[in-house]
Design an enzyme around this catalytic site. Structure first.
Site, short mmCIF file in Angstrom:
data_model
loop_
_atom_site.label_atom_id
_atom_site.label_comp_id
_atom_site.label_asym_id
_atom_site.label_seq_id
_atom_site.Cartn_x
_atom_site.Cartn_y
_atom_site.Cartn_z
N SER A 1 -6.59 3.79 -3.17
CA SER A 1 -7.16 3.90 -3.83
C SER A 1 -7.48 2.98 -5.43
CB SER A 1 -7.04 5.47 -4.67
OG SER A 1 -6.79 6.44 -3.51
N GLY B 1 -6.28 6.63 0.29
CA GLY B 1 -7.10 7.98 0.88
C GLY B 1 -7.46 9.36 -0.62
N GLU C 1 0.82 -1.04 0.11
CA GLU C 1 0.17 0.52 -0.22
C GLU C 1 1.24 1.59 -0.23
OE1 GLU C 1 -4.49 -0.94 1.83
OE2 GLU C 1 -2.81 0.12 3.68
#
Ligand code: 13P
Length: 254
Positions: free
Chosen positions: A217, A177, A171
């Protein structure tokens, strides 16, 4: 020959949702799963906040959706106010525990050693650990993407990690986000690096079977090209896991 790995579509609800939302979201996903005519090519997992584990487990019972915790403590029990043990997650009916999410590394100053200990606690309780790693924008811009991920992986990988008990989630912090998703080339480059590092650490055969998720995302519109990459074996999804349409849309991209 590339190993066949079952795609894992995992929703990390983070600190979102109330009791009623848990029931409606998890319940609707359960209904969708139970309407499938054949066994899906993906495994679905939802990781709600700890207090919602009960209602979510009830809502998905018998529907073929796994449930996991967003974290667990490294200790089996004791005086750790507010924490959740891996054994408790297991006793509730969870199959997974996410450990080392960048938000926990930042908000709770979790180090690689702590993440490793948590993953080992998850294994001891009979859970699979989803071990998260990823570089910040600053690290990427400084040309330290590879070294950061290598270091985090080496420090966070639990002893005795196998493809059965461990999943890695890449990640990139700058993609979480933010709506900025890694390009397929950026994702594949790091995923391939992770698999090569795993091969060195646990052997090629086990590394070839271990799932490496992408997170940051991921949405229905970009999931298909990410999930089609040779070393991307699923997604760890935040925002888009909070609506049935988006989360199911990502699963359909498999
Ligand atoms: P977003 O999908 O909201 O970017 O979050 C990703 C994530 O952090 C999942 O663990």
């Amino acid at each position: 020959m590339a190993a066949k790995r079952r795609i894992l579509i995992a929703g990390n609800w983070k600190m979102n949702g109330l009791k009623k939302d848990a029931r409606s979201l998890a319940g609707a996903l359960g209904t969708k799963m139970s309407k499938l005519k054949s066994k899906p090519e993906f495994e679905m997992l939802v990781c709600p906040p700890a207090a919602l584990l009960g209602p979510v487990l009830d809502a998905v019972k018998g529907k073929g959706i796994a449930v996991g915790g967003q974290d667990c403590h490294a200790n089996e029990g004791g005086a750790h106010t507010g924490d959740t043990s891996a054994a408790l997650l297991k006793s509730m009916g969870c199959k997974y525990a996410i450990v080392g999410h960048s938000e926990r590394r930042t908000d709770h100053a979790e180090t690689d050693a702590m993440v490793k200990a948590k993953a080992e606690a998850a294994h001891k309780a009979g859970l699979s650990a989803i071990v998260c790693i990823g570089e910040t924008l600053k690290q990427r811009e400084a040309g330290r993407t590879k070294s950061t991920n290598k270091k985090q992986l080496a420090g966070s990988l639990p002893e005795g990690a196998t493809a059965r008990n461990t999943v890695i989630a890449y990640e990139p912090v700058w993609a979480i986000g933010t709506g900025k998703v890694a390009t397929p080339a950026q994702a594949q480059e790091v995923h391939a690096l992770i698999r090569a590092e795993l091969a060195a650490a646990i052997g090629e055969a086990e590394a070839a079977k271990m799932r490496i998720l992408y997170g940051g995302s991921m949405k229905p519109g970009n999931a298909a090209e990410l999930l089609a990459l040779p070393d991307v074996d699923g997604g760890l999804i935040g925002g888009a896991s909070l609506t049935v349409a988006d989360f199911w849309g990502i699963a359909q991209a498999v």
